[in-house]
Design a protein around this motif. Structure first.
Motif, PDB file in Angstrom:
ATOM      1  N   ARG A   2       0.967  -1.246   0.034  1.00 41.84           N
ATOM      2  CA  ARG A   2      -0.031   0.036  -0.166  1.00 41.84           C
ATOM      3  C   ARG A   2       0.795   1.371  -0.086  1.00 41.84           C
ATOM      4  NH1 ARG A   2      -3.056  -3.187   3.783  1.00 41.84           N
ATOM      5  NH2 ARG A   2      -4.980  -3.904   2.832  1.00 41.84           N
ATOM      6  N   ASN A   3       2.007   1.154   0.580  1.00 44.99           N
ATOM      7  CA  ASN A   3       2.979   2.486   0.754  1.00 44.99           C
ATOM      8  C   ASN A   3       3.359   2.766  -0.520  1.00 44.99           C
ATOM      9  OD1 ASN A   3       2.453   2.837   3.489  1.00 44.99           O
ATOM     10  ND2 ASN A   3       4.239   1.428   4.070  1.00 44.99           N
ATOM     11  N   VAL A   4       3.834   1.438  -1.470  1.00 47.30           N
ATOM     12  CA  VAL A   4       4.319   1.745  -2.696  1.00 47.30           C
ATOM     13  C   VAL A   4       3.313   2.101  -3.512  1.00 47.30           C
ATOM     14  CG1 VAL A   4       5.304   0.561  -4.674  1.00 47.30           C
ATOM     15  CG2 VAL A   4       6.134  -0.009  -2.227  1.00 47.30           C
ATOM     16  N   ASN A   5       2.068   1.604  -3.518  1.00 46.91           N
ATOM     17  CA  ASN A   5       0.884   2.234  -4.238  1.00 46.91           C
ATOM     18  C   ASN A   5       0.560   3.929  -4.238  1.00 46.91           C
ATOM     19  OD1 ASN A   5       0.050   0.004  -5.903  1.00 46.91           O
ATOM     20  ND2 ASN A   5      -0.475  -1.028  -3.983  1.00 46.91           N
ATOM     21  N   ASP A   6       0.867   4.148  -2.940  1.00 48.36           N
ATOM     22  CA  ASP A   6       0.625   5.639  -2.468  1.00 48.36           C
ATOM     23  C   ASP A   6       1.667   6.635  -3.037  1.00 48.36           C
ATOM     24  OD1 ASP A   6      -1.681   5.048  -1.652  1.00 48.36           O
ATOM     25  OD2 ASP A   6      -1.152   4.759   0.594  1.00 48.36           O
ATOM     26  N   ASP A   7       2.802   6.012  -3.487  1.00 48.96           N
ATOM     27  CA  ASP A   7       3.965   6.742  -3.829  1.00 48.96           C
ATOM     28  C   ASP A   7       3.584   7.121  -5.389  1.00 48.96           C
ATOM     29  OD1 ASP A   7       6.342   7.475  -5.006  1.00 48.96           O
ATOM     30  OD2 ASP A   7       7.467   6.400  -3.368  1.00 48.96           O
ATOM     31  N   LEU A   8       3.476   8.268  -5.251  1.00 46.45           N
ATOM     32  CA  LEU A   8       3.097   8.931  -6.760  1.00 46.45           C
ATOM     33  C   LEU A   8       4.414   8.889  -7.991  1.00 46.45           C
ATOM     34  CD1 LEU A   8       1.220  12.310  -5.885  1.00 46.45           C
ATOM     35  CD2 LEU A   8       0.447   9.885  -6.565  1.00 46.45           C
ATOM     36  N   GLU A   9       5.523   8.788  -7.458  1.00 50.33           N
ATOM     37  CA  GLU A   9       6.592   8.570  -8.073  1.00 50.33           C
ATOM     38  C   GLU A   9       6.825   7.380  -8.955  1.00 50.33           C
ATOM     39  OE1 GLU A   9      10.366   9.332  -6.204  1.00 50.33           O
ATOM     40  OE2 GLU A   9       9.826  11.674  -5.685  1.00 50.33           O
ATOM     41  N   VAL A  10       6.548   6.312  -8.072  1.00 53.49           N
ATOM     42  CA  VAL A  10       6.228   4.893  -8.458  1.00 53.49           C
ATOM     43  C   VAL A  10       5.237   4.708  -9.654  1.00 53.49           C
ATOM     44  CG1 VAL A  10       5.791   2.609  -8.195  1.00 53.49           C
ATOM     45  CG2 VAL A  10       7.024   3.670  -6.677  1.00 53.49           C
ATOM     46  N   SER A  11       3.960   4.979  -9.274  1.00 52.88           N
ATOM     47  CA  SER A  11       2.698   5.179 -10.245  1.00 52.88           C
ATOM     48  C   SER A  11       3.114   5.883 -11.458  1.00 52.88           C
ATOM     49  CB  SER A  11       1.587   5.333  -9.529  1.00 52.88           C
ATOM     50  OG  SER A  11       1.578   6.597  -9.246  1.00 52.88           O
ATOM     51  N   LYS A  12       3.817   7.014 -11.309  1.00 53.03           N
ATOM     52  CA  LYS A  12       3.786   7.877 -12.620  1.00 53.03           C
ATOM     53  C   LYS A  12       5.044   7.194 -13.533  1.00 53.03           C
ATOM     54  CE  LYS A  12       4.824  12.491 -13.914  1.00 53.03           C
ATOM     55  NZ  LYS A  12       5.157  13.949 -13.164  1.00 53.03           N
ATOM     56  N   LEU A  13       5.947   6.387 -12.954  1.00 54.03           N
ATOM     57  CA  LEU A  13       7.087   6.294 -13.846  1.00 54.03           C
ATOM     58  C   LEU A  13       6.414   4.866 -14.403  1.00 54.03           C
ATOM     59  CD1 LEU A  13       9.775   5.364 -14.681  1.00 54.03           C
ATOM     60  CD2 LEU A  13      10.105   3.961 -12.662  1.00 54.03           C
ATOM     61  N   ILE A  14       5.642   4.190 -13.964  1.00 53.23           N
ATOM     62  CA  ILE A  14       5.210   2.798 -14.697  1.00 53.23           C
ATOM     63  C   ILE A  14       4.249   3.270 -15.932  1.00 53.23           C
ATOM     64  CG2 ILE A  14       3.460   0.721 -14.205  1.00 53.23           C
ATOM     65  CD1 ILE A  14       4.321   0.698 -11.616  1.00 53.23           C
ATOM     66  N   HIS A  15       3.363   4.537 -15.536  1.00 51.56           N
ATOM     67  CA  HIS A  15       2.468   5.026 -16.337  1.00 51.56           C
ATOM     68  C   HIS A  15       3.227   5.739 -17.656  1.00 51.56           C
ATOM     69  CE1 HIS A  15      -1.294   7.286 -17.791  1.00 51.56           C
ATOM     70  NE2 HIS A  15      -0.616   8.367 -17.882  1.00 51.56           N
ATOM     71  N   ASN A  16       4.136   6.491 -17.347  1.00 52.82           N
ATOM     72  CA  ASN A  16       5.155   7.061 -18.524  1.00 52.82           C
ATOM     73  C   ASN A  16       5.832   5.727 -19.244  1.00 52.82           C
ATOM     74  OD1 ASN A  16       4.574   9.553 -17.520  1.00 52.82           O
ATOM     75  ND2 ASN A  16       6.080   9.795 -16.558  1.00 52.82           N
ATOM     76  N   MET A  17       6.060   4.970 -18.691  1.00 50.84           N
ATOM     77  CA  MET A  17       6.752   3.720 -19.550  1.00 50.84           C
ATOM     78  C   MET A  17       5.733   3.205 -20.470  1.00 50.84           C
ATOM     79  SD  MET A  17       9.918   2.109 -16.963  1.00 50.84           S
ATOM     80  CE  MET A  17      10.486   1.144 -18.356  1.00 50.84           C
ATOM     81  N   MET A  18       4.589   3.026 -20.003  1.00 52.06           N
ATOM     82  CA  MET A  18       3.563   2.369 -20.721  1.00 52.06           C
ATOM     83  C   MET A  18       3.222   3.226 -21.833  1.00 52.06           C
ATOM     84  SD  MET A  18       0.819   0.905 -17.923  1.00 52.06           S
ATOM     85  CE  MET A  18      -0.258   0.050 -19.450  1.00 52.06           C
TER      86      MET A  18
END
Length: 357
Positions: free
Chosen positions: A281-297
């Motif tokens: 949950r902590n990782v999911n709440d990290d905007l940097e992680v989700s944004k990186l995955i989104h950008n790579m997609m």
């Protein structure tokens, strides 16, 4: 003359205070006894042992003839309800200040269950114990020894020393521990290994044939009739009459150990899952992680999943050092799956995957 065990509960009547204040006398509400009978007063929880040996001096007394004992009754209403009852007067003969008359020893000598009402004692072995407890119990060994040159070991022989009593044989005990050692045959405990010097040569010797069932002299076989056991296992063996066998107690110990291990394992797994869920949950709440995955997609030509895995691990492994590769795969796969199935999410500036459960 008859012999009785009489249960007493301080939450109702404080018999010890009454005896001390009334010069060793106490009046008891009962009509079952006769003059000259002997009663053993058993104190219930938490003591669970016989405290007093008393003689019945007078019976069939009415309320007005009995001593004024209202101060010693915790339940005053119950005291006055005895107005229509008969009373018997007891005189103190002996007080037991140790655990020689504990429920454990009562069970060991043939008493079944827990004293809950006035009960006459007729069993010969149990009666012998009640009349001569310190001769019957001496660190689990009777205090009578046969001559050292006696090649045959006898146990349970009746002999007359003012009164009949059962014997245990110290020589038999010595031979038992010499052959089988001081380690408990049921649970394996070694008291010297546990407690050091003070535990050396300490062990109980359990009679596989209960002493209370022996009514005549018989030849003792140390190999088959005696077993060294720790006090805890000794008590557990006698929680049933006839006692459990060593093998039955070992089975119960193994079953309980397996149950505890499974329960501990389940608990550890639950704790681990909770911790892992919290970490994800902590990782999911990290905007940097989700944004990186989104950008790579969104990169032109698409991006292979293994590239997303390696980039995320490379960039965030120090920040989330408890995350394992499988954790990252689970997180990223769920993100990709939901974005793929939800085109509208592609329009979000940042997609944040929130775990459920």
């Amino acid at each position: 003359m008859k012999y009785w065990i009489v249960p007493s509960n301080d939450s109702t009547f404080r018999i010890g205070d009454a005896i001390a204040a009334q010069d060793g006398l106490v009046d008891w509400r009962t009509d079952k006894l006769s003059e000259g009978d002997i009663v053993f007063i058993y104190k219930t929880v938490p003591e669970k042992r016989i405290h007093y040996k008393m003689e019945v001096m007078k019976v069939k007394m009415i309320f007005e003839e009995a001593m004024e004992q209202e101060p010693y009754w915790t339940d005053k209403e119950l005291y006055y309800s005895g107005y229509i009852s008969f009373y018997a007067r007891f005189k103190l003969l002996e007080e037991y200040k140790d655990d020689i008359m504990s429920l454990h020893h009562l069970h060991e000598h043939g008493y079944q269950g827990i004293p809950r009402s006035v009960r006459e004692i007729k069993e010969e072995g149990l009666l012998d114990f009640l009349l001569h407890p310190h001769q019957m119990v001496n660190e689990d060994v009777y205090d009578v020894d046969y001559p050292e040159d006696d090649e045959l070991l006898y146990e349970g022989a009746l002999m007359t020393v003012k009164a009949n009593k059962y014997e245990r044989n110290q020589k038999a005990r010595r031979e038992c521990v010499a052959k089988k050692g001081y380690r408990c045959l049921a649970c394996g405990r070694d008291f010297e290994a546990t407690y050091g010097e003070i535990g050396r040569n300490f062990i109980h010797v359990h009679h596989l044939t209960p002493i209370s069932s022996i009514g005549k002299e018989y030849q003792l076989n140390v190999d088959t009739d005696l077993a060294p056991v720790c006090p805890n296992c000794h008590y557990m063996l006698h929680r049933r009459n006839p006692p459990y066998t060593i093998e039955e107690l070992q089975t119960k110990l193994q079953e309980q150990s397996t149950h505890v291990k499974k329960k501990t394992s389940r608990k550890a797994a639950e704790v681990r899952l909770v911790a892992e869920a919290a970490m994800l949950r902590n990782v999911n709440d990290d905007l940097e992680v989700s944004k990186l995955i989104h950008n790579m997609m969104e990169m032109d030509g698409g991006t292979m999943m293994k590239n997303i895995y390696s980039v995320c691990i490379g960039m965030f492994q120090d920040k989330y050092n408890n995350m394992k590769p499988n954790d990252w795969r689970h997180l990223i796969d769920e993100y990709v799956r939901k974005v793929t199935n939800r085109p509208d999410l592609r329009e979000d500036e940042v997609f944040r995957y929130v775990m459920t459960g």
